[in-house]
Design a protein around this motif. Sequence first.
Motif, mmCIF file in Angstrom:
data_model
loop_
_atom_site.group_PDB
_atom_site.id
_atom_site.type_symbol
_atom_site.label_atom_id
_atom_site.label_comp_id
_atom_site.label_asym_id
_atom_site.label_seq_id
_atom_site.Cartn_x
_atom_site.Cartn_y
_atom_site.Cartn_z
ATOM 1 N N GLN A 15 0.941 -0.793 -0.099
ATOM 2 C CA GLN A 15 -0.399 0.082 -0.173
ATOM 3 C C GLN A 15 1.044 1.060 0.074
ATOM 4 O O GLN A 15 0.969 1.202 -0.940
ATOM 5 C CB GLN A 15 -1.470 -0.257 0.766
ATOM 6 N N MET A 16 1.977 1.223 1.021
ATOM 7 C CA MET A 16 3.369 2.607 0.850
ATOM 8 C C MET A 16 3.265 2.721 -0.892
ATOM 9 O O MET A 16 3.508 4.349 -0.586
ATOM 10 C CB MET A 16 3.795 1.866 1.805
ATOM 11 N N ALA A 26 -6.075 12.565 -8.975
ATOM 12 C CA ALA A 26 -6.610 13.028 -8.051
ATOM 13 C C ALA A 26 -7.545 12.177 -7.194
ATOM 14 O O ALA A 26 -7.642 12.187 -6.668
ATOM 15 C CB ALA A 26 -7.261 14.734 -7.671
ATOM 16 N N GLU A 27 -9.434 11.397 -8.053
ATOM 17 C CA GLU A 27 -9.348 10.727 -7.853
ATOM 18 C C GLU A 27 -9.165 9.342 -7.121
ATOM 19 O O GLU A 27 -9.838 8.713 -6.479
ATOM 20 C CB GLU A 27 -10.793 10.809 -8.922
ATOM 21 N N GLN A 28 -7.975 9.109 -7.989
ATOM 22 C CA GLN A 28 -6.990 8.018 -7.903
ATOM 23 C C GLN A 28 -6.657 8.177 -5.885
ATOM 24 O O GLN A 28 -6.437 7.034 -5.324
ATOM 25 C CB GLN A 28 -6.396 7.433 -8.878
ATOM 26 N N ILE A 29 -6.057 9.181 -6.274
ATOM 27 C CA ILE A 29 -5.320 9.002 -5.236
ATOM 28 C C ILE A 29 -6.041 9.299 -3.782
ATOM 29 O O ILE A 29 -5.879 8.517 -2.615
ATOM 30 C CB ILE A 29 -4.929 10.814 -5.112
ATOM 31 N N MET A 34 -8.169 6.719 0.958
ATOM 32 C CA MET A 34 -9.621 6.118 1.807
ATOM 33 C C MET A 34 -9.235 4.043 2.082
ATOM 34 O O MET A 34 -9.420 3.862 2.952
ATOM 35 C CB MET A 34 -10.166 5.960 1.076
ATOM 36 N N ARG A 35 -8.095 3.927 1.013
ATOM 37 C CA ARG A 35 -8.294 2.279 1.321
ATOM 38 C C ARG A 35 -6.784 2.449 2.549
ATOM 39 O O ARG A 35 -6.986 1.275 3.257
ATOM 40 C CB ARG A 35 -7.467 1.631 0.321
ATOM 41 N N ILE A 39 -7.191 -0.128 6.049
ATOM 42 C CA ILE A 39 -6.026 -0.763 5.598
ATOM 43 C C ILE A 39 -5.226 -0.581 6.962
ATOM 44 O O ILE A 39 -4.966 -1.584 8.425
ATOM 45 C CB ILE A 39 -4.861 -1.462 4.870
ATOM 46 N N VAL A 40 -4.671 0.964 7.607
ATOM 47 C CA VAL A 40 -4.288 0.868 8.764
ATOM 48 C C VAL A 40 -5.227 0.729 10.155
ATOM 49 O O VAL A 40 -4.929 0.065 10.963
ATOM 50 C CB VAL A 40 -3.809 2.721 8.776
ATOM 51 N N SER A 41 -6.630 1.013 9.597
ATOM 52 C CA SER A 41 -7.920 0.691 11.287
ATOM 53 C C SER A 41 -7.874 -1.066 11.568
ATOM 54 O O SER A 41 -7.522 -1.729 12.517
ATOM 55 C CB SER A 41 -9.256 1.228 10.714
#
Length: 79
Positions: A15-16, A26-29, A34-35, A39-41
């Motif tokens: 993910q990094m 911008a939309e993909q960023i 959000m992804r 993942i962090v949560s």
Amino acid sequence: MKNKPSDLTNHLFVQMERLGVEGLPAEQIDNEVMRTEAIVSVSDQIIGNAHLQLKASKLFADHGAAVVPHLPMIGSATR
């Protein structure tokens, strides 16, 4: 068990790398951010659970079976 702690590490690094891709729209960023937050949560919960298991193992190693009556029973309402 299908997943191991090393799998979590691999997912985090993948993910990094996705976040580091140059030239994303911008939309993909926004989608990747959000992804990443999701993942962090989940990762925090997995790590917290592993930490709790480690603490329980250490408690048992330090004090033996004498601590078992003082621990909550997982999956059971009664002792």
